[in-house]
Design a protein around this motif. Structure first.
Motif, PDB file in Angstrom:
ATOM      1  N   PRO A   1      43.030  49.630  33.806  1.00 49.56           N
ATOM      2  CA  PRO A   1      42.113  50.636  34.336  1.00 49.56           C
ATOM      3  C   PRO A   1      42.433  50.956  35.803  1.00 49.56           C
ATOM      4  O   PRO A   1      43.005  50.114  36.503  1.00 49.56           O
TER       5      PRO A   1
ATOM      6  N   VAL B   1      41.460  46.883  41.798  1.00 48.97           N
ATOM      7  CA  VAL B   1      42.649  46.585  42.603  1.00 48.97           C
ATOM      8  C   VAL B   1      43.931  46.523  41.755  1.00 48.97           C
ATOM      9  O   VAL B   1      44.963  47.068  42.142  1.00 48.97           O
TER      10      VAL B   1
ATOM     11  N   PHE C   1      44.193  50.642  26.809  1.00 47.86           N
ATOM     12  CA  PHE C   1      45.019  49.534  26.341  1.00 47.86           C
ATOM     13  C   PHE C   1      44.979  49.488  24.825  1.00 47.86           C
ATOM     14  O   PHE C   1      43.908  49.392  24.224  1.00 47.86           O
TER      15      PHE C   1
ATOM     16  N   ARG D   1      47.527  38.860  23.436  1.00 50.01           N
ATOM     17  CA  ARG D   1      47.608  39.865  22.355  1.00 50.01           C
ATOM     18  C   ARG D   1      49.066  40.173  22.019  1.00 50.01           C
ATOM     19  O   ARG D   1      49.417  40.381  20.862  1.00 50.01           O
TER      20      ARG D   1
ATOM     21  N   SER E   1      44.549  38.459  37.849  1.00 45.93           N
ATOM     22  CA  SER E   1      43.113  38.810  37.738  1.00 45.93           C
ATOM     23  C   SER E   1      42.293  37.717  37.083  1.00 45.93           C
ATOM     24  O   SER E   1      41.072  37.723  37.184  1.00 45.93           O
TER      25      SER E   1
ATOM     26  N   ARG F   1      50.373  35.733  39.633  1.00 45.56           N
ATOM     27  CA  ARG F   1      49.996  35.933  41.043  1.00 45.56           C
ATOM     28  C   ARG F   1      48.472  35.930  41.157  1.00 45.56           C
ATOM     29  O   ARG F   1      47.751  35.968  40.144  1.00 45.56           O
TER      30      ARG F   1
ATOM     31  N   GLY G   1      44.894  37.283  43.372  1.00 48.43           N
ATOM     32  CA  GLY G   1      44.334  38.224  44.334  1.00 48.43           C
ATOM     33  C   GLY G   1      42.838  38.331  44.202  1.00 48.43           C
ATOM     34  O   GLY G   1      42.212  37.650  43.381  1.00 48.43           O
ATOM     35  N   MET G   2      42.272  39.190  45.023  1.00 48.27           N
ATOM     36  CA  MET G   2      40.832  39.456  45.000  1.00 48.27           C
ATOM     37  C   MET G   2      40.617  40.875  45.483  1.00 48.27           C
ATOM     38  O   MET G   2      41.434  41.386  46.248  1.00 48.27           O
TER      39      MET G   2
ATOM     40  N   SER H   1      35.987  37.733  32.386  1.00 49.03           N
ATOM     41  CA  SER H   1      36.186  37.989  30.956  1.00 49.03           C
ATOM     42  C   SER H   1      37.216  39.100  30.794  1.00 49.03           C
ATOM     43  O   SER H   1      36.968  40.243  31.194  1.00 49.03           O
ATOM     44  N   GLY H   2      38.372  38.747  30.252  1.00 50.25           N
ATOM     45  CA  GLY H   2      39.437  39.748  30.076  1.00 50.25           C
ATOM     46  C   GLY H   2      39.799  40.442  31.376  1.00 50.25           C
ATOM     47  O   GLY H   2      40.185  41.612  31.375  1.00 50.25           O
ATOM     48  N   GLY H   3      39.671  39.736  32.507  1.00 47.33           N
ATOM     49  CA  GLY H   3      40.013  40.310  33.811  1.00 47.33           C
ATOM     50  C   GLY H   3      38.865  41.041  34.481  1.00 47.33           C
ATOM     51  O   GLY H   3      38.979  41.469  35.623  1.00 47.33           O
ATOM     52  N   TYR H   4      37.746  41.207  33.783  1.00 47.16           N
ATOM     53  CA  TYR H   4      36.570  41.829  34.405  1.00 47.16           C
ATOM     54  C   TYR H   4      35.635  40.745  34.932  1.00 47.16           C
ATOM     55  O   TYR H   4      35.380  39.751  34.235  1.00 47.16           O
TER      56      TYR H   4
ATOM     57  N   LYS I   1      22.525  46.608  26.458  1.00 49.28           N
ATOM     58  CA  LYS I   1      23.579  47.634  26.486  1.00 49.28           C
ATOM     59  C   LYS I   1      23.128  48.896  27.211  1.00 49.28           C
ATOM     60  O   LYS I   1      23.946  49.635  27.756  1.00 49.28           O
TER      61      LYS I   1
ATOM     62  N   THR J   1      29.311  47.510  28.849  1.00 48.80           N
ATOM     63  CA  THR J   1      29.425  46.658  27.643  1.00 48.80           C
ATOM     64  C   THR J   1      30.113  45.318  27.890  1.00 48.80           C
ATOM     65  O   THR J   1      29.763  44.321  27.269  1.00 48.80           O
TER      66      THR J   1
ATOM     67  N   LYS K   1      28.074  38.183  24.532  1.00 49.66           N
ATOM     68  CA  LYS K   1      28.576  38.344  23.164  1.00 49.66           C
ATOM     69  C   LYS K   1      27.748  37.498  22.203  1.00 49.66           C
ATOM     70  O   LYS K   1      27.707  37.777  21.010  1.00 49.66           O
TER      71      LYS K   1
END
Ligand code: MCA
Ligand code: AMP
Length: 504
Positions: free
Chosen positions: A205, A209, A232, A256, A278, A300, A302-303, A404-407, A463, A468, A473
């Motif tokens: 997305p 960053v 994705f 995946r 991430s 790597r 980061g933030m 969660s999944g980079g989020y 929701k 989401t 979950k």
């Protein structure tokens, strides 16, 4: 010449017909298109009265035009404020109030338009941009001009504000400057050996960053091309991999990919580098990926507040389970609770300083001050240790954060919403191991009365309020939460109790 856009311009290829973006359906944009379309947007903004330091919120689908919108903000010296497309009306209202934007550009289906969220904010200009790159942002095509000046800024001027949530549940806007972005772009571009022959597969997305700065900066500093996927989809990744030299992704991309039967030597023929970040990349995933592909994923760290901090090396040993060494000109140290520096090998708080570290939180000087030590190091909220060669290992987080999944998901934000619901007594939101997302969000709730509880009803209510990826979950109803003597919920014991809920 401190404008980040100047750095990009210096490195545009000599031949401006060199490809910059190719989309999934084969649409091509070269560097001349970048210049023309970015300049056109700058003209539209200027004609509408937008100038340096004005804030531009955009909540748009990923497209080449969305990238040009971001670049136009940078070129004009305006402040880009990209927002996640998944945000709901109540999340967006908070950002609109906090930022007071001069202009909003959004997808026609955004709640900003559908729910008339700008009604109360006076003079804000509203333009649209849809998933196909069409909208009122481009309604005045006469604006196309090749000679729009890049604004003079100083390095400390804000280029972008990115929201990150907080332990109180209220998101904070991290103010990222032109100098932060330029210095970090140069550091990663050099460290990862980007060059004019690279082609990047971009499937992240563009409101964070990773996709907006890390990926785009490497491409632009090499004057090279990327294949830009709007979403994705693992089959698309497999399809386009043979055409590219670099893939950047969160660990979920790699789990995946490993599970996909199409990952073979033919798909990998041009790849020189897989990069992950991430969220923690499990050593097992790194090892399995190496066994299957003979490529060691470069991890790597980061933030949002610091952009990239540390990286495993391009040419020397990449050590799974570590995030490598501090990038050029960046200092990383490990400290005790009183900020005293700990010796090599001791585990403590990770602190960072360097030209990459942000300016502070938007309209929140107290919070900004609290996050820095007296000698100017930023407290990351991550916990880890350094080895004798400067390799950093992250072992956990002192902040109550789920990735969660980079989020990033801050439990407090969700707990606040659950606790305010009718009939609800209290709740604890935690992250537990998830085979696809690394950590999966779950909620443990206590109702006021022991009446009927319907998990899917409660998810549907959440929701409406939350993007989401933040919605738990699974939700478990219990009669009481475990508290320690200080009256704090013992999240560790909950994490232990529910650690297998997502087991395959
Ligand atoms: C989608 N869902 C998720 C997530 N993504 N739930 C939890 N965590 C997620 N990450 C929801 C969907 O809304 C859907 O819900 C259900 O889960 C299944 O979605 P799925 O189709 O599997 O998702 P996807 O579209 O394939 O997306 C997975 C993804 C995506 C590609 C991993 O989450 C992603 O792009 N993550 C990267 C985020 C990122 O760029 N982070 C970088 C931040 P329902 O079924 O209810 O509709 S920058 C950063 O962290 C720092 C600076 C750094 O170091 O980079
Ligand atoms: P964000 O707020 O989206 O910028 O997320 C930053 C957080 O992501 C960091 O503070 C870390 O906790 C985490 N993070 C980023 N990269 C890594 C990595 N390679 N390994 C472990 N955690 C990471």
């Amino acid at each position: 010449m401190s404008n980040l856009f100047h750095l990009f311009e210096e490195r545009f290829p000599k031949d401006l017909t060199h490809p910059f973006i190719e989309t999934k359906d084969g649409k091509q944009y070269d560097y001349q298109d970048l210049i023309n379309l970015t300049s056109s947007i700058v003209s539209t903004m200027s004609n509408a009265g937008i100038s340096k330091n004005d804030r531009i919120i955009f909540q748009v689908k990923k497209s080449p035009e969305a990238i040009f919108l971001y670049l136009a903000c940078i070129k004009l010296g305006a402040i880009a404020v990209p927002l996640n497309n998944a945000y709901t009306a109540s999340e967006l209202s908070y950002f609109l109030d906090d930022i007071e934007p001069g202009m909003v550009v959004c997808d026609p289906a955004s709640p900003i338009i559908k729910e008339n969220l700008l009604q109360t904010s006076g003079n804000t200009i509203l333009l649209t941009l849809d998933a196909h790159g069409k909208g009122t942002l481009f309604s005045n095509t006469n604006n196309i001009s090749r000679f729009v000046q890049t604004a003079d800024v100083v390095g400390d001027d804000i280029a972008c504000i990115l929201y990150t949530s907080g332990t109180t549940g209220k998101p904070k806007g991290a103010m990222i400057t032109h100098e932060n972005l330029s210095s970090n772009a140069l550091a990663i571009h050099q460290s990862w050996g980007f060059n004019g022959n690279d082609i990047l597969l971009h499937a992240l997305p563009i409101f964070h960053v990773h996709g907006l700065f890390v990926a785009l900066n490497c491409v632009l500093l090499s004057g090279t091309a990327m294949i830009l996927l709007a979403e994705f989809n693992i089959d698309d990744i497999i399809k386009f991999l043979p055409r590219v030299t670099v893939l950047m992704g969160v660990p979920t991309f790699y789990t995946r990919l490993l599970a996909h039967p199409g990952l073979d030597n033919k798909t990998l023929k041009n790849i020189r580098l897989f990069i992950s970040g991430s969220a923690p990349l499990l050593s097992e995933v790194s090892d399995d990926f190496f066994t299957k592909t003979r490529h060691r994923i470069l991890e790597r760290y980061g933030m949002t507040e610091t952009i990239m901090i540390a990286s495993n090396p391009l040419n020397e040993e990449r050590i799974p389970g570590t995030v490598g060494q501090a990038l050029p000109n960046i200092s990383v140290r490990i400290t005790a609770e009183d900020d005293k520096i700990l010796e090599i090998g001791s585990t403590g708080n990770i602190q960072v300083s360097g030209p990459n570290v942000f300016k502070g939180y938007w309209r929140n000087p107290e919070k900004s001050q609290k996050e820095f030590t007296k000698d100017g190091f930023f407290k990351t909220g991550d916990v880890g240790f350094l080895d004798a060669n400067g390799y950093l290992t992250i072992v956990g987080r002192s902040k109550d954060l789920i990735i969660s999944g980079g989020y990033n998901v801050y439990p407090k934000e969700i707990e606040n919403i659950i606790n305010a619901l009718d009939g609800m007594n209290e709740s604890a939101v935690i992250g537990v191991p998830h085979p696809d997302f690394g950590e999966g969000v779950i909620a443990v709730i206590v109702k006021e009365k022991n009446d009927k509880f319907d998990e899917s009803d409660l998810k549907n209510i959440l929701k409406k309020e939350l993007a989401t990826y933040k919605v738990p979950k699974r939700i478990f109803n219990v009669s009481e939460l475990p508290f320690n003597v200080m009256g704090k919920v013992q999240k560790n014991s909950l994490r232990e109790k529910y650690r297998h809920v997502f087991d395959k």
